[in-house]
Design an enzyme around this catalytic site. Structure first.
Site, PDB file in Angstrom:
ATOM      1  N   HIS A 269    -157.374 -56.656  65.474  1.00  0.00           N
ATOM      2  CA  HIS A 269    -156.180 -56.031  64.886  1.00  0.00           C
ATOM      3  C   HIS A 269    -156.531 -55.329  63.566  1.00  0.00           C
ATOM      4  O   HIS A 269    -156.282 -54.129  63.398  1.00  0.00           O
ATOM      5  CB  HIS A 269    -155.113 -57.106  64.642  1.00  0.00           C
ATOM      6  N   GLU A 270    -157.132 -56.073  62.651  1.00  0.00           N
ATOM      7  CA  GLU A 270    -157.471 -55.474  61.354  1.00  0.00           C
ATOM      8  C   GLU A 270    -158.545 -54.396  61.536  1.00  0.00           C
ATOM      9  O   GLU A 270    -158.552 -53.396  60.815  1.00  0.00           O
ATOM     10  CB  GLU A 270    -157.931 -56.547  60.355  1.00  0.00           C
ATOM     11  N   HIS A 273    -156.799 -51.216  62.226  1.00  0.00           N
ATOM     12  CA  HIS A 273    -156.319 -50.630  60.967  1.00  0.00           C
ATOM     13  C   HIS A 273    -157.482 -49.955  60.224  1.00  0.00           C
ATOM     14  O   HIS A 273    -157.363 -48.852  59.695  1.00  0.00           O
ATOM     15  CB  HIS A 273    -155.746 -51.720  60.050  1.00  0.00           C
ATOM     16  N   GLU A 299    -149.729 -49.394  62.219  1.00  0.00           N
ATOM     17  CA  GLU A 299    -149.641 -50.538  63.126  1.00  0.00           C
ATOM     18  C   GLU A 299    -149.952 -50.128  64.566  1.00  0.00           C
ATOM     19  O   GLU A 299    -150.445 -50.939  65.350  1.00  0.00           O
ATOM     20  CB  GLU A 299    -148.254 -51.180  63.010  1.00  0.00           C
TER      21      GLU A 299
HETATM   22 CO    CO Z   1    -151.072 -54.898  61.201  1.00  0.00          CO
END
Ligand code: CO
Length: 506
Positions: A269-270, A273, A299
């Site tokens: 997830h990160e 980003h 996101e």
């Molecule tokens: Co996030």
């Protein structure tokens, strides 16, 4: 003597570059606070941050910036500017207006109310006593309504708050999208309940040494295209990503020695980003465009990597042999299908941050409906616990045993963040629409992913999203990247298809 438009533009760029530098210096302090700072550092760190943010605010609201913007906005000047310069003028005008429209007294009151709010929220959650938090929240809501009227809006006061995180988005635009998603998700959840198959998650719930998890996470990050020469990964209580410029992007994760999924999916997830932040063109880094188009678009990048790739069967076809090398005794007997099922188990649960891909949006919709009504003055802070529990029963069919795991679970409202929650679901909606477009553009996508070729996805995202930074609004960006406005059917179709395979009907 009057400056030429180019000279004015240069002056604006110089001023903006300094503000960006100061903001990134503050980000370094923030990163350090979450990862390295000893506990006793908190007091001085708070004053350092307050001073730095004061200086940033002063620079951004300097009347000279207002003069430069007004002059550069004149039609005959605009026509002489490049597209990038026009975009800079547009985004700095937005930042300048948001910063100057709020009277200093309101900014101070909000800072004080939210500092108190976070503190009383923490205590209220610990003791599961709503009444500890309610008075501070009332004050915050009142101030946020004032903020909305200072910022201004056409239809709904909530729009002024939403706009901070999702420029251009309005309640009347996203409300119907989320409502469709809500109805389809409730129906899907009912079908999942009927399925005779229950994926088994025990393969994830074994002892996994942290060193091995770290090595595996790093392998996946490298495969995604994360540049370790332009970033690093550390550990923190709550995973996050922060950028000090496209060549220094920091991510954090947290480890659970008895659950493989925690760190792995936080890392992916990160990492998603971070790839966005590393993909910002160097030329944008200090000119005000070197940021994401919005929180929702940011996101969308993390969710696309985490869910659409990381929780797919092709991902596990690639990743499982690598995992077996690190953790032979844990996963030697697992198949990609076992892993795929295990990481996609759906469960009606109380806590948003632990929710699966299907139920997650229901948690967001609940919060969106409540905060929308709160800002519009249609409901009162005192109604929140009761309405929360009713909606949990309505949407997820579960009873909330106490407020600590109900209305008190998130820090957002105590921090004054209203209009933030919907960006999580917008991220999912954007991601699904981008994913459908990538699939169309790359016909053998699943095969490539199963070979660990994630570069094909990264290149697509670089080309369609990352390289534009903040040049376009989220809706322009999505229109441009996918050829149509945001359409919730992409996420609805994706969820239905994926979960019909995992939870087949009887
Ligand atoms: Co996030």
């Amino acid at each position: 003597m009057r400056l030429t438009p180019q000279e004015q533009m240069n002056e604006l760029r110089e001023r903006v570059a300094e503000i960006v530098d100061l903001g990134q210096a503050a980000a370094v302090l923030g990163w350090d606070q979450e990862t390295m700072m000893p506990p006793k550092g908190a007091e001085y760190r708070a004053t350092q941050q307050a001073t730095l943010h004061g200086v940033i605010h002063e620079r951004l609201t300097n009347a000279r910036i207002g003069e430069l913007l007004s002059s550069l906005e004149e039609p005959d000047v605009q026509s002489t500017l490049s597209e990038v310069d026009r975009a800079i003028v547009r985004v700095i005008r937005r930042d300048y207006d948001r910063a100057t429209k709020l009277p200093e007294s309101l900014v101070k009151d909000l800072a004080m109310a939210t500092t108190r709010g976070v503190e009383s929220w923490r205590r209220a959650r610990r003791e599961s006593r709503w009444e500890i938090f309610a008075p501070d929240l009332k004050r915050i809501v009142e101030l946020k309504r004032r903020e909305a009227s200072c910022i201004g809006y056409k239809e709904h006061p909530y729009d002024a708050l939403l706009d901070e995180f999702e420029p251009g988005a309005t309640a009347s635009q996203i409300g119907p999208l989320l409502n469709q998603l809500r109805n389809e998700t409730v129906a899907l959840l009912a079908r999942i309940d009927q399925s005779p198959r229950r994926p088994d998650r025990t393969v994830l719930e074994q002892p996994y040494a942290i060193a091995g998890q770290k090595a595996f996470g790093e392998l996946i990050l490298r495969q995604m295209g994360f540049d370790f020469e332009a970033g690093r990964e550390d550990t923190s209580a709550h995973p996050f990503t922060t950028s000090f410029g496209p060549t220094d992007v920091r991510i954090t994760t947290r480890y659970d020695e008895n659950d493989l999924a925690t760190a792995l999916y936080a890392t992916i997830h990160e990492g998603g980003h971070a790839l966005y932040d590393q993909g910002i063109p160097p030329g944008f880094a200090r000119n005000g465009l070197g940021e994401s188009a919005s929180l929702g678009i940011h996101e969308s990048q993390s969710r696309l990597w985490e869910n659409f790739i990381g929780r797919s069967l092709p991902f596990w076809q690639f990743a499982l042999p690598r995992l077996i090398e690190i953790f032979p005794s844990q996963v030697d007997n697992a198949s990609p299908e076992t892993m795929f099922g295990a990481v996609n188990r759906v469960a009606r649960s109380l806590i948003r941050v632990e929710a699966d891909e299907v139920t997650y949006n229901l948690h967001i919709i609940l919060r969106f409906e409540l905060e929308l009504a709160l800002i519009a003055n249609e409901i009162d802070v005192d109604d929140l616990p009761r309405l929360w529990n009713e909606k949990m029963r309505d949407l997820l069919g579960i009873d909330v045993p106490n407020d600590a795991v109900g209305v008190l679970q998130d820090t957002h409202w105590g921090s004054g963040l209203f209009g933030y929650f919907p960006t999580y679901s917008l991220g999912n909606l954007y991601a699904a629409q981008l994913w459908a477009t990538i699939r169309r553009d790359v016909p053998d996508l699943d095969h490539r992913l199963s070979q660990g070729d994630f570069q094909v996805v990264l290149s697509w995202l670089r080309q369609k999203i990352h390289r534009f930074g903040r040049m376009y609004t989220p809706s322009e960006l999505i229109q441009q990247a996918t050829g149509e406005p945001l359409n919730p059917q992409y996420l609805i179709r994706y969820l239905n298809d994926k979960y019909r395979a995992i939870y087949p009907p009887a």
